[in-house]
Scaffold this active site. Sequence first.
Site, PDB file in Angstrom:
ATOM      1  N   SER A  34     -22.550 -16.312  17.727  1.00  0.00           N
ATOM      2  CA  SER A  34     -22.892 -15.694  16.438  1.00  0.00           C
ATOM      3  C   SER A  34     -22.077 -15.994  15.533  1.00  0.00           C
ATOM      4  CB  SER A  34     -23.374 -14.217  16.548  1.00  0.00           C
ATOM      5  OG  SER A  34     -24.239 -13.849  15.640  1.00  0.00           O
ATOM      6  N   GLU A  74     -33.857 -16.211  20.163  1.00  0.00           N
ATOM      7  CA  GLU A  74     -32.808 -15.309  19.341  1.00  0.00           C
ATOM      8  C   GLU A  74     -33.331 -14.299  18.408  1.00  0.00           C
ATOM      9  OE1 GLU A  74     -29.499 -16.034  19.461  1.00  0.00           O
ATOM     10  OE2 GLU A  74     -29.235 -18.127  20.142  1.00  0.00           O
ATOM     11  N   HIS A 119     -31.062 -12.883  20.855  1.00  0.00           N
ATOM     12  CA  HIS A 119     -29.775 -12.976  20.302  1.00  0.00           C
ATOM     13  C   HIS A 119     -28.664 -12.262  21.188  1.00  0.00           C
ATOM     14  CE1 HIS A 119     -26.931 -14.486  17.408  1.00  0.00           C
ATOM     15  NE2 HIS A 119     -26.335 -13.379  16.945  1.00  0.00           N
TER      16      HIS A 119
END
Length: 484
Positions: A182, A309, A402
């Site tokens: 990320s 995600e 995610h």
Amino acid sequence: MASTTVDTRHGAVRGAVAGGVIAFKGIPYAAPPVGPNRFLPPQPVVPWTGVRDATRFGPTAPKAPYAPPLDALIHEVDVPGEDYLNLNVWTPDLSGRLPVMVWIHGGAFVNGSGSAYDGSAFARDGVVCVTLNYRLGTDGFLYFEDTANRGLLDQVAALQWVQDNIEAFGGDPGQITVFGESAGGMSIGMLLGMPKATGLFHRAILQSGGSQHAVGPATAEKLKLALAGKLGVAPTKEGFSAVPTEQLVVAQQQLRGAVAMQPDPGLWGEAALTMLPFAPVIDGDTIPGPPNEHLAEGVDILVGSNSDEFRLYVVPNGAFDYIGEERLNAAFRQFGLDPVEGRAVYQASRPGAAANELFCAVFTDWHFRIPAIRIAERARTAYMYEFAWQAPTFDGKLGACHAADIPFVFDNLDDNLFENLLGPHLPQHLADTMHSAWVSFATHGNPGWFPYETGNRSTMRFDIESEVVVHPQAEELALWEGVR
């Protein structure tokens, strides 16, 4: 508890020995970023005498909790204290010359901590693992013309510390891999184009984060003015320094919420698309230009994303169930795609998918998959992956969301930081497969499949049964050609 001591360039540190792994925690790599140092680039550590205890995690960067419901689903470590520019080292052998992996944590540049991760499994498998803390939010990424990207400069300082000291911990300073997820992956995307980071690492793994989410100075100024307005202070270092930390970190989260709720480029510039009010700034100095156009030469790359995600941001809060055709069409237009053509292309590869599923696929591609591909296309040698394991939680709606890949990469399923999000009893054989690929890449430069080339777009898809696929979602990729 058994212990051992290592001499660093700033002084001796004592770590703890357990299960064949030696852990050193809370070692400072820069001076505390407070007082006169607050908005400066990282300053040198003041050497100490005697032996510094390094058996417990040190302070972490100030931050507010994640917004509900993520605050109950993603584990945070919060240790108060000023000396939070520190790092942690796990090693199996002080006398070795082992490959080194340096983890840069995520959290949208306002959350997270390197102290939330346990590098023991990497050490168990012959790698020296380092995790680090860096400045977040206002302190790390609010733009000031003379000192931009302080959080990234912290990361550079930590990497310089690794170069200077890791040999004493059994690591090879000539074989360093940075890896991050990320905002950590995005940070690495920036480091690949930063002259100050040149030569500090030799391989890079970018998980769910590329290099397209930086902003320009004009947008950074708009965001600074908006934050100052929320706080009722002058948009200066002195103005922000006068705000108590507890108030400042709350205002940071409020600004992020305001950008997400009203993604208007007139208000927020590029951040209207990235939804990251605190992010790297292409300032012409620390980041000279668009990072994708300035990838470091000679650095091999492993890069990828998760299949679903964006579901992290709409499934736990219930928004997923209310996304219909209107929001789907708005998403296509927001990213510069024709809604009719876009709907046809995405629907063709997802027969029977509803508007909310297509919406998440489009957002996943723009934020994560397409940036990963753009890096792979420009790298000297790149390996591509997709994490596709579907979490059973939230009635199966969460998918491969995610952050779902992290416990598998670290192979710490018994101490899963994301159990509330992903559930217990994660498949160990998937962790074995994924973790060993990361170790192989850091050790040999090859994770175990063919490099990514435009002729085949070879991609390892990690799942219950992992396999290499070629030209995945080719029609969707073609749709994004020319779209920033």
